[in-house]
Design a protein around this motif. Structure first.
Motif, PDB file in Angstrom:
ATOM      1  N   TYR A  62       0.913  -1.093  -0.099  1.00 43.67           N
ATOM      2  CA  TYR A  62      -0.055   0.022   0.038  1.00 43.67           C
ATOM      3  C   TYR A  62       0.867   1.406   0.035  1.00 43.67           C
ATOM      4  O   TYR A  62       1.955   1.139   0.519  1.00 43.67           O
ATOM      5  CB  TYR A  62      -1.128   0.169   1.246  1.00 43.67           C
ATOM      6  N   ARG A  63       0.428   2.379  -0.435  1.00 44.04           N
ATOM      7  CA  ARG A  63       0.950   3.635  -0.523  1.00 44.04           C
ATOM      8  C   ARG A  63      -0.005   4.650  -0.538  1.00 44.04           C
ATOM      9  O   ARG A  63      -1.028   4.716  -1.140  1.00 44.04           O
ATOM     10  CB  ARG A  63       2.240   3.794  -1.562  1.00 44.04           C
ATOM     11  N   ILE A  64       0.033   6.024   0.023  1.00 45.45           N
ATOM     12  CA  ILE A  64      -0.592   7.052  -0.157  1.00 45.45           C
ATOM     13  C   ILE A  64      -0.052   7.783  -1.171  1.00 45.45           C
ATOM     14  O   ILE A  64       1.067   8.300  -1.324  1.00 45.45           O
ATOM     15  CB  ILE A  64      -0.829   7.826   0.894  1.00 45.45           C
ATOM     16  N   ILE A  65      -0.858   8.136  -2.332  1.00 41.43           N
ATOM     17  CA  ILE A  65      -0.547   8.703  -3.540  1.00 41.43           C
ATOM     18  C   ILE A  65      -1.010  10.189  -3.518  1.00 41.43           C
ATOM     19  O   ILE A  65      -0.370  11.044  -4.387  1.00 41.43           O
ATOM     20  CB  ILE A  65      -0.949   8.058  -4.844  1.00 41.43           C
ATOM     21  N   LYS A  66      -1.893  10.709  -2.722  1.00 42.26           N
ATOM     22  CA  LYS A  66      -2.552  11.938  -2.751  1.00 42.26           C
ATOM     23  C   LYS A  66      -2.998  12.197  -1.421  1.00 42.26           C
ATOM     24  O   LYS A  66      -3.860  11.365  -0.839  1.00 42.26           O
ATOM     25  CB  LYS A  66      -3.464  12.172  -3.945  1.00 42.26           C
ATOM     26  N   GLN A  67      -2.887  13.651  -1.001  1.00 46.61           N
ATOM     27  CA  GLN A  67      -3.499  13.877   0.309  1.00 46.61           C
ATOM     28  C   GLN A  67      -4.060  15.463   0.048  1.00 46.61           C
ATOM     29  O   GLN A  67      -3.513  16.253  -0.621  1.00 46.61           O
ATOM     30  CB  GLN A  67      -2.609  14.035   1.165  1.00 46.61           C
ATOM     31  N   GLU A  68      -5.245  15.409   0.165  1.00 44.89           N
ATOM     32  CA  GLU A  68      -6.036  16.622   0.140  1.00 44.89           C
ATOM     33  C   GLU A  68      -6.813  17.339   1.520  1.00 44.89           C
ATOM     34  O   GLU A  68      -7.501  16.473   1.935  1.00 44.89           O
ATOM     35  CB  GLU A  68      -7.047  16.737  -0.845  1.00 44.89           C
ATOM     36  N   PRO A  69      -6.513  18.509   1.975  1.00 46.49           N
ATOM     37  CA  PRO A  69      -5.435  19.397   1.481  1.00 46.49           C
ATOM     38  C   PRO A  69      -4.173  19.166   1.836  1.00 46.49           C
ATOM     39  O   PRO A  69      -3.845  18.100   2.796  1.00 46.49           O
ATOM     40  CB  PRO A  69      -6.023  20.670   2.305  1.00 46.49           C
ATOM     41  N   GLU A  70      -3.176  19.714   1.343  1.00 46.83           N
ATOM     42  CA  GLU A  70      -1.586  19.399   1.615  1.00 46.83           C
ATOM     43  C   GLU A  70      -0.991  20.379   2.823  1.00 46.83           C
ATOM     44  O   GLU A  70       0.136  19.988   2.889  1.00 46.83           O
ATOM     45  CB  GLU A  70      -0.891  19.585   0.415  1.00 46.83           C
ATOM     46  N   GLU A  71      -2.024  20.928   3.413  1.00 44.64           N
ATOM     47  CA  GLU A  71      -1.518  21.730   4.593  1.00 44.64           C
ATOM     48  C   GLU A  71      -1.800  21.070   5.847  1.00 44.64           C
ATOM     49  O   GLU A  71      -2.657  20.369   5.902  1.00 44.64           O
ATOM     50  CB  GLU A  71      -2.039  22.971   4.400  1.00 44.64           C
ATOM     51  N   PRO A  72      -0.943  21.150   6.971  1.00 45.23           N
ATOM     52  CA  PRO A  72       0.192  21.928   7.066  1.00 45.23           C
ATOM     53  C   PRO A  72       1.479  21.393   6.253  1.00 45.23           C
ATOM     54  O   PRO A  72       2.384  21.773   6.255  1.00 45.23           O
ATOM     55  CB  PRO A  72       0.410  22.211   8.567  1.00 45.23           C
ATOM     56  N   SER A  73       1.284  20.059   6.027  1.00 45.30           N
ATOM     57  CA  SER A  73       2.230  19.180   5.486  1.00 45.30           C
ATOM     58  C   SER A  73       1.860  18.170   4.465  1.00 45.30           C
ATOM     59  O   SER A  73       0.467  17.955   4.604  1.00 45.30           O
ATOM     60  CB  SER A  73       2.978  18.304   6.478  1.00 45.30           C
ATOM     61  N   HIS A  74       2.360  17.935   3.364  1.00 42.40           N
ATOM     62  CA  HIS A  74       1.963  17.144   2.400  1.00 42.40           C
ATOM     63  C   HIS A  74       1.935  15.695   2.817  1.00 42.40           C
ATOM     64  O   HIS A  74       1.389  14.861   2.070  1.00 42.40           O
ATOM     65  CB  HIS A  74       2.757  17.283   1.058  1.00 42.40           C
ATOM     66  N   SER A  75       2.499  15.275   3.735  1.00 47.91           N
ATOM     67  CA  SER A  75       2.569  13.897   4.490  1.00 47.91           C
ATOM     68  C   SER A  75       2.230  13.966   5.796  1.00 47.91           C
ATOM     69  O   SER A  75       2.916  13.459   6.751  1.00 47.91           O
ATOM     70  CB  SER A  75       3.865  13.320   4.054  1.00 47.91           C
ATOM     71  N   MET A  76       0.838  14.425   5.989  1.00 48.49           N
ATOM     72  CA  MET A  76       0.326  14.515   7.365  1.00 48.49           C
ATOM     73  C   MET A  76      -0.052  13.030   7.805  1.00 48.49           C
ATOM     74  O   MET A  76      -0.003  12.756   9.167  1.00 48.49           O
ATOM     75  CB  MET A  76      -0.936  15.258   7.113  1.00 48.49           C
ATOM     76  N   PHE A  77      -0.187  12.158   7.006  1.00 49.23           N
ATOM     77  CA  PHE A  77      -0.435  10.698   7.049  1.00 49.23           C
ATOM     78  C   PHE A  77       0.576   9.923   6.635  1.00 49.23           C
ATOM     79  O   PHE A  77       1.057   9.836   5.546  1.00 49.23           O
ATOM     80  CB  PHE A  77      -1.883  10.384   7.093  1.00 49.23           C
ATOM     81  N   THR A  78       0.677   8.569   7.217  1.00 53.06           N
ATOM     82  CA  THR A  78       1.711   7.548   6.466  1.00 53.06           C
ATOM     83  C   THR A  78       0.877   6.344   6.449  1.00 53.06           C
ATOM     84  O   THR A  78       0.092   6.094   7.454  1.00 53.06           O
ATOM     85  CB  THR A  78       2.902   7.603   7.457  1.00 53.06           C
ATOM     86  N   ILE A  79       1.304   5.602   5.634  1.00 51.96           N
ATOM     87  CA  ILE A  79       0.554   4.018   5.659  1.00 51.96           C
ATOM     88  C   ILE A  79       1.740   2.762   5.654  1.00 51.96           C
ATOM     89  O   ILE A  79       2.757   2.870   5.179  1.00 51.96           O
ATOM     90  CB  ILE A  79      -0.396   3.834   4.338  1.00 51.96           C
TER      91      ILE A  79
END
Length: 1113
Positions: free
Chosen positions: A560-577
C-alpha cells in the motif's frame, strides 16, 4: 621419537624487546620455548584461545582486545615435534599493576559511531607519562564509517581529534594524505585549533571506498607533540547504481522445450554480496507474441533464457525481441531494461515424440522402452511452463504373464505422467498443441487415441481435444486459473477393431497463474476520525485489499501507499501508511479542525510487491476536537459470539477524570454504532456504560473499532476521546466441511504396507489456530469390516495401507467412513465416504528352482527376491498382535511346512517385537513401534518342512517404520538475547534462532518454518522485525529504532513442523537496542591482569568487533 620436550614462559621486560615490537600490529606478551631432538628453531604453534597467536619463534602475541576474568586467563598452546607427535603446554596469563591503569585504554580510544552533526566521535592521542619526550606510540584506531551520498549540510563534522597534551601546551592539529593535501585535495579539512574533522562534499563509494588520513598534533613552540595518528574513513555503500546489460543470440526452430538459448548477465557497482547488488531477472515483454506469448522463460537468478513452448517457425517468426528487466535488491530495487534479440535459424527437424510402451507376451517387462528420467541429467526446472512431447517416468518394472494367449488382456499401469503446465490467458492460436501421446504398438497396429474427463467429454466440454490418429493433445481456448486451476484427463489408446492397447493413463494439467487480477479494496471509500491532538504514530484507520491471483505468490502480494492528500497543509505528508498491513497513522503534528476539518487520502494497493497492477480507494478522515490522551488507552473488550443475553448486554463502562468537576456526556461512533451495522452497540450518555444490543457472529465480523467521546455538557467541548476495540470471541459453532462429497481412489493389491492411497481434507470456519478449527481425522467404519486394512493420519488426512493381504477377487472394493472432528471440548464432526477400488496385482510370484548339494542331495530353493520394505506406521494403536504381512511358501501346496523368523526384533534384542505364525506364515508386530528409537529392522524368514529340513533359503525382509509427526520442534536454546544498534539499517541481521525436530529428516514432519507471533512493544511499528521462515534469521524490518523510548523488544517466535502447519514450539527473543557507540571495542569482564611491568597497558589489535571491518594491509 622425541625423548623429552619442555615449555617455559618468560616475561619480556627488557626495554630493547619492547622497542622491537612497538610498531607491530600485535602486542608482545611472552615467549614459549619448545625443544626437541632436532636443531630446528622454528615450529608451528596454535592456541585454543583466538585472542592470542604464537609466532614460529615462540613469541606469544595478543591478537585483539582481551579481558582477564578474575585477573587471569588460562589456555593451551599446541605444537608438533619432528615425529608429528602433538605437544601441549598450559599457559596462565596474569596482570601485575594498577587495574584502573590497565582499563584506561578503553577510555583513551573512545570512538562513537557517527550519527549526526551535533554528536561526533572524539579520538584521543594516548596519554604518555614521559611528557613530550615519549613520541613512539603504535595505536590502531577503529575506522570511521560515513555513508556515501550524504545530503549534508557541508562541511559536515565527522569527528574530533584531541591530544591529552593540550592541558599543558597549546596544540594545533593538521591532517595529511589522500583527500586532504593529496588528490583529491580538500575533500577533508580540519580545524587546526579544535581538531574538528570535516568532510566538504558528498562521497561516492564507487569512486573510492576508503580514505587513510594522518593526524598530526603540534605543540606551540615545541614542535611535534605526538606521533602521527592514522585514521581510516570507510564509505558505506548505498543502493545508487542500476544494473547494465545488452545481448544477441540464435535459437534453432527445432529446439526442444527446456533448451537453454542464451544467458544474460547484469552487473551492479554496489557493494558485492549485499542486497544492493543482488540481481533478479524477468522477461517483461516478447515480440511477436505468436504462437505463444511465453515462448521463452528466464531463470531469475542465473539469467539463463530457455525455450518454454513449442512452435518456433523460422518462416513465420524469424526473430523474437525480448525486453528483459534486471532489478537489484533481490528483484525489488533499482531496475534496468535491455533488449535480447533472438534469431530463429532454419533447421527443419521434426519435434520428438514420446512413445508409451506396452508390455508384450513373456515374463519380462520392456524396461528399455520407457523414456527413463534421470534426475541427475534430465532438466525438470521450475522454469518450464509445459513440455512437448509428454515426458513419462517409469515405475518399478512390472512382470507380465508368460502365457502369450492372454495378449492384450494384461494391461498393466506402468508409467507416471508429470503434470503439464499451461499459462492462463494464452493468446493462442487455438487449438494450441500441448503434448503428444504415442503407443509403441502403433508400429505394428493402427492405434486410435481419445481422452475423457472434465474439460474433454465432461463439463466444460471441448476444452481439451486429442487427435485420434496422431495422439496430439491440444487446448481449444484460453484458460483461466481463477475459474479452475487444474484438470485431470484420462488418455486411451485403442487398436483398430476396438481392442484397448493400453490401460488408460492419467494426464494432469496445471494452469499457471498470470498477474491478471488487480487488487480490490473491500470498500471504495473508507471513513474515519482523527483527534486533532493525535501524536505522531497514532493509528487512525486500516484499509484492506484482496487479490484473486494465486495466494502466496508475487501476483497477489499487495503493498500500500498514499499517492495523494487533500489538503496538503500544513504538510503534504500528514499521514503515513504501513505498506504491508494498510494501517494509516498520523505522520506529522499540526492537525487543526478549524483550518482543515477533513482530509481526503487516495490510497493505492499494488500487487507484485508494489510493482504490479493497482487498485485505488479514497480515505476520508474527519478531524475532531477530541484529545488523544495516552491515559485513555484501554485493552480490547471481548464478547463471546452467540451469547444468549439478555439484551442489551453491558460490556464495560467508560469514565472520564473530568466528571468529578463537570457533567460529562458520553457517546460512540464508528461501524456498529452510527455506521452499518447501525445500532449494534449503544452507550448510556450519562454513565458511559457500553452495551451490545444482540448476539454477534465472529464468522461475519471478528472485530469492531469504536470511537468513544467524552464532552463537557455546559461547555460543549470535547474533554477526551479514545478508541475501543471489541473482539468477538470464537465459539465452536461450525462443524468441519469436506471439500468433496465422496472420495474415490485406487490401490494395487500388491501395494506395500504404509503406502499412501488417498488424502481427504476438511476445513472449519471457526477461528484459525484454535481447538475449534483444529481438525482430527479418524476412520469409524470399513466395509467389508475384516480385515482392517487402512489407517488415517489424524492430522493430515492421508489414508495409508496398514496391512498386507489385499485380494481383488475376494474384496474388489473397500468403503471407508471417515470422520473429521474439531478438537474442542464439545467436538463437532462431519463424515464422508471414501471408496477405494483394488486393482490387479502388479507383482509376480517367484518360481522355485531345483539345485543339488555337494553331497548330491536335492534341495529346493526359492530364487532370491529383492523385496521392497514393508512399512509399519509408528505409534499404531493396535490391537496387538497386529498382522502386517501374510506370506506363504509354494511348497505349502504339496506338503506341510513351518515358518520361523530370526533377526533383531525377533530372536535378537529387542526380542519378541515380531512373531510369525509357524503354520500360516502370517507375520505380526506385538507392540507399537517408535521410529525415533529405531527406523528399520532386518528379518530373515525361514521355511521348514515337517521333518525340519530346510525347504527354501532365508528370505530377507526389511521392516521400515513409517514416521508420524509425533515430535514437536525444540529450540536449541530456552531463550535468545540479541543486540541491535539504534542506527542499524533495514535488513540488518540481528540474531538467528534455531529449532530441531526428532522426526524423519527431510520429510514434512521435520521441516520447520518460523514466524513471529508477537512483538512488545509494538511501537513505532508492530513489525519492527521480520524472520526468515526457513533459516530463522531475524532482521530489522523498519527504521526509527529509539533506545530512549524503547530500549528493549521482546519477540515471541514460533517454530512449526509440517512446513509451518504442524506441531509448534515457542521461544522468547529479547533484543536490546544499543546506542551507536556500542560498535566500539569493549572489555567483556571488569578485571584485567598481566604479568607485566606496572603502568599503562596498551593492547594493539586489528579487528575491534564483527561490525567494524578490519583494516587491510
Amino acid at each position: 621419537m622425541v625423548d623429552s620436550w619442555e615449555g617455559s614462559l618468560q616475561q619480556q621486560n627488557k626495554k630493547e624487546e619492547k622497542q622491537r615490537t612497538e610498531h607491530q600490529n600485535f602486542h608482545l606478551a611472552l615467549t614459549v620455548n619448545f625443544t626437541d631432538c632436532t636443531d630446528g628453531t622454528e615450529f608451528v604453534f596454535t592456541s585454543n584461545d583466538d585472542h592470542f597467536m604464537v609466532q614460529t619463534d615462540g613469541t606469544l602475541m595478543v591478537r585483539r582486545w582481551v579481558t582477564l576474568q578474575e585477573g587471569q586467563r588460562s589456555f593451551f598452546i599446541y605444537s608438533w615435534d619432528s615425529q608429528r607427535q602433538k605437544l601441549t603446554v598450559s599457559v596462565v596469563v596474569q596482570y601485575q599493576g594498577d587495574h584502573e591503569a590497565a582499563q584506561s585504554i578503553h577510555n583513551n580510544f573512545s570512538l562513537k559511531e557517527f550519527s549526526n552533526n551535533s554528536e561526533v566521535p572524539v579520538l584521543h592521542f594516548p596519554r604518555s607519562s614521559e611528557g613530550l619526550q615519549r613520541k613512539k606510540r603504535d595505536w590502531s584506531i577503529p575506522p570511521i564509517s560515513l555513508s556515501e551520498n550524504h545530503e549534508g549540510p557541508y562541511p559536515l563534522l565527522i569527528a574530533q581529534i584531541r591530544s591529552d597534551v593540550d592541558r599543558q601546551n597549546k596544540i594545533y592539529y593538521i591532517i595529511s594524505g589522500p583527500g586532504a593535501d593529496q588528490l583529491p585535495v580538500g575533500l577533508f579539512t580540519m580545524d587546526r585549533t579544535t581538531g574538528n574533522l570535516y568532510v566538504t562534499q558528498a562521497l561516492d563509494r564507487e569512486t573510492k571506498d576508503r580514505y587513510m588520513l594522518q593526524v598530526h598534533a603540534v605543540a606551540e613552540g615545541s614542535g611535534s607533540a605526538e606521533d602521527p595518528m592514522d585514521i581510516v574513513i570507510i564509505i558505506i555503500d548505498q543502493n545508487d547504481n542500476k544494473p547494465v546489460f545488452t545481448f544477441l543470440g540464435n535459437v534453432a526452430e527445432s529446439s526442444s522445450i527446456g533448451l537453454e538459448v542464451i544467458k544474460v548477465k547484469a552487473t551492479d557497482a554496489d557493494q558485492p554480496n549485499t542486497d544492493n547488488s543482488d540481481i533478479r531477472y524477468r522477461i517483461v515483454s516478447q515480440e511477436p507474441q505468436q504462437p505463444s506469448p511465453s515462448m521463452f522463460v528466464i531463470n531469475p537468478v542465473t539469467g539463463a533464457i530457455r525455450v518454454s513452448a513449442a512452435g518456433l517457425d523460422q518462416q513465420k517468426y524469424p526473430e523474437y525481441t525480448l525486453v528483459v528487466e534486471a532489478a537489484d535488491a533481490g528483484g525489488t530495487g533499482l531496475t534496468a531494461l535491455a533488449k535480447v534479440i533472438l534469431t530463429v535459424t532454419d533447421i527443419n527437424v521434426n519435434a520428438p515424440v514420446t512413445n508409451l510402451t506396452t508390455a508384450e507376451g513373456g515374463s519380462r517387462s520392456r524396461r528399455n522402452a520407457y523414456p527413463y528420467h534421470n534426475p541427475k541429467t534430465d532438466d525438470f526446472s521450475s522454469e518450464d511452463m509445459f513440455r512437448n512431447p509428454l515426458r513419462l517416468l517409469p515405475q518399478e518394472s512390472v512382470p507380465f504373464s508368460s502365457k502369450s494367449e492372454e495378449g492384450m488382456r494384461r494391461r498393466k499401469r506402468s508409467w507416471i505422467i508429470p503434470p503439464l503446465y499451461i499459462p492462463e490467458n494464452s493468446r493462442g492460436p487455438f487449438p494450441l498443441r500441448l503434448a503428444q501421446v504415442r503407443s509403441y504398438r502403433s508400429k505394428v497396429k493402427k492405434i486410435f487415441y481419445s481422452i475423457h474427463g472434465p474439460g474433454a467429454d465432461q463439463p466444460p466440454v471441448g476444452l481439451f481435444i486429442m487427435d485420434r490418429e496422431s495422439g496430439w493433445l491440444s487446448v481449444t481456448e484460453a484458460l483461466d486459473r481463477e475459474t479452475q486451476d487444474s484438470y485431470k484427463l484420462e488418455a486411451h489408446a485403442v487398436e483398430e477393431g476396438g481392442t484397448e492397447a493400453l490401460e488408460a493413463i492419467d494426464i494432469f494439467l496445471r494452469v499457471i497463474d498470470q498477474n491478471d487480477n488487480r487488487p480490490v479494496f473491500n470498500s471504495n471509500t473508507f471513513e474515519g476520525e482523527v483527534p486533532q491532538s493525535s501524536p505522531k504514530g497514532f493509528k487512525v484507520i486500516k484499509v484492506e485489499a484482496t487479490d484473486a491471483d494465486e495466494p502466496n505468490s508475487d501476483n497477489s502480494e499487495i503493498c500500500y501507499r498514499i499517492i495523494k492528500q487533500e489538503p496538503e497543509e500544513p504538510s503534504h505528508s500528514m499521514f503515513t501508511i504501513n505498506m504491508l498491513t494498510g494501517d494509516i497513522s498520523v505522520n506529522a503534528a499540526g492537525l487543526d479542525r478549524e483550518k482543515h476539518p477533513q482530509y481526503t487520502l487516495t490510497v493505492e494497493a499494488a500487487d507484485m510487491r508494489g510493482n504490479g497492477l493497482i487498485g485505488r480507494a479514497k480515505v476520508i478522515l474527519t478531524v475532531t476536537t477530541g484529545v488523544a490522551s495516552p491515559g485513555w488507552v484501554i485493552p480490547d473488550i471481548t464478547v463471546p459470539e452467540n451469547s444468549r443475553g439478555p439484551y442489551p448486554l453491558m460490556l464495560t463502562q467508560f469514565r472520564s477524570n473530568e466528571d468529578e468537576m463537570k457533567k460529562i456526556l458520553y457517546s460512540i461512533s464508528g461501524p456498529g454504532a452510527d455506521q452499518p451495522p447501525v445500532g449494534l452497540f449503544t452507550m448510556n450518555r450519562d454513565t458511559g456504560a457500553l452495551f451490545v444490543m444482540q448476539e454477534l457472529d465472529r464468522e461475519e465480523q471478528d472485530k469492531y473499532t469504536l470511537q468513544v467521546h467524552a464532552v463537557a455538557q455546559d461547555e460543549g467541548t470535547a474533554v477526551e476521546q479514545t478508541q475501543a476495540v471489541i473482539k468477538v470471541i470464537d465459539q465452536n459453532d461450525n462443524k468441519p466441511v469436506f471439500n468433496k462429497d465422496t472420495y474415490e481412489g485406487e490401490v494395487s493389491e500388491s501395494s506395500p504396507k504404509g503406502i499412501e492411497v488417498i488424502k481427504v481434507e476438511a476445513t472449519d470456519a471457526d477461528e484459525p489456530n484454535t481447538d475449534s478449527s483444529e481438525i482430527r481425522y479418524s476412520i469409524i467404519n470399513q466395509e467389508p469390516e475384516e480385515p482392517s486394512m487402512f489407517t488415517i493420519n489424524p492430522v493430515t488426512g492421508a489414508i495409508t495401507l496398514s496391512a498386507v493381504g489385499l485380494n481383488r477377487e475376494k474384496h474388489p472394493q473397500y468403503t471407508l467412513l471417515v470422520q473429521a472432528g474439531d478438537s474442542a471440548e464439545e467436538s463437532l464432526a462431519a463424515q464422508v465416504k471414501v471408496i477405494l477400488t483394488v486393482t490387479a496385482n502388479s507383482a509376480g510370484l517367484s518360481q522355485p528352482s531345483v539345485s543339488t548339494s555337494p553331497a548330491g542331495k536335492e534341495m529346493r530353493r526359492r530364487k532370491r527376491l529383492s523385496l521392497v520394505p514393508l512399512y509399519i506406521v509408528e505409534n499404531d494403536r493396535g490391537p496387538y498382535p497386529l498382522l502386517f504381512h501374510a506370506g506363504y511358501s509354494r511348497y505349502a501346496r504339496r506338503e506341510k511346512v513351518y515358518y520361523t523368523i530370526t533377526g533383531p526384533g525377533a530372536d535378537q534384542p529387542p526380542v519378541g517385537l515380531f512373531v510369525i505364525d509357524r503354520k500360516t506364515g502370517a507375520l505380526y508386530v506385538t507392540q507399537a513401534l517408535d521410529r525415533e528409537k529405531r527406523q528399520r529392522y532386518g528379518l530373515n524368514i525361514l521355511t521348514l518342512t515337517e521333518d525340519s529340513e530346510e525347504a527354501e533359503e532365508f528370505l530377507p525382509l526389511i521392516v521400515q517404520v513409517f514416521d508420524q509427526n509425533d515430535n514437536k520442534p525444540v529450540f536449541v536454546q530456552s531463550s535468545y538475547t540479541g543486540t541491535v544498534a539504534e542506527g542499524s539499517p533495514k535488513g540488518f541481521e540481528v540474531i538467528t534462532v534455531q529449532a530441531t525436530d526428532a522426526d524423519e529428516p527431510y520429510s514434512k514432519n521435520s521441516i520447520i518454518h518460523y514466524r513471529i507471533l508477537s512483538q512488545e512493544p509494538q511501537e513505532p511499528c508492530p513489525s519492527m522485525f521480520v524472520i526468515n521462515p526457513i533459516t530463522g534469521n531475524i532482521r530489522l524490518n523498519a527504521g526509527a529504532l529509539d533506545r530512549k523510548k524503547h530500549p528493549q523488544y521482546t519477540l515471541l517466535v514460533e517454530a512449526a513442523d509440517l512446513e509451518g502447519e504442524g506441531l509448534t514450539a515457542q521461544v522468547k527473543v529479547v533484543i536490546n537496542v544499543s546506542p551507536s557507540e556500542s560498535n566500539l571495542p569493549v572489555f567483556n569482564q571488569p578485571a584485567t591482569k598481566f604479568k607485566l611491568p606496572a603502568g599503562p597497558l596498551f593492547i594493539h589489535f586489528r579487528d575491534c568487533n564483527d561490525d567494524v571491518p578490519a583494516e587491510q594491509d
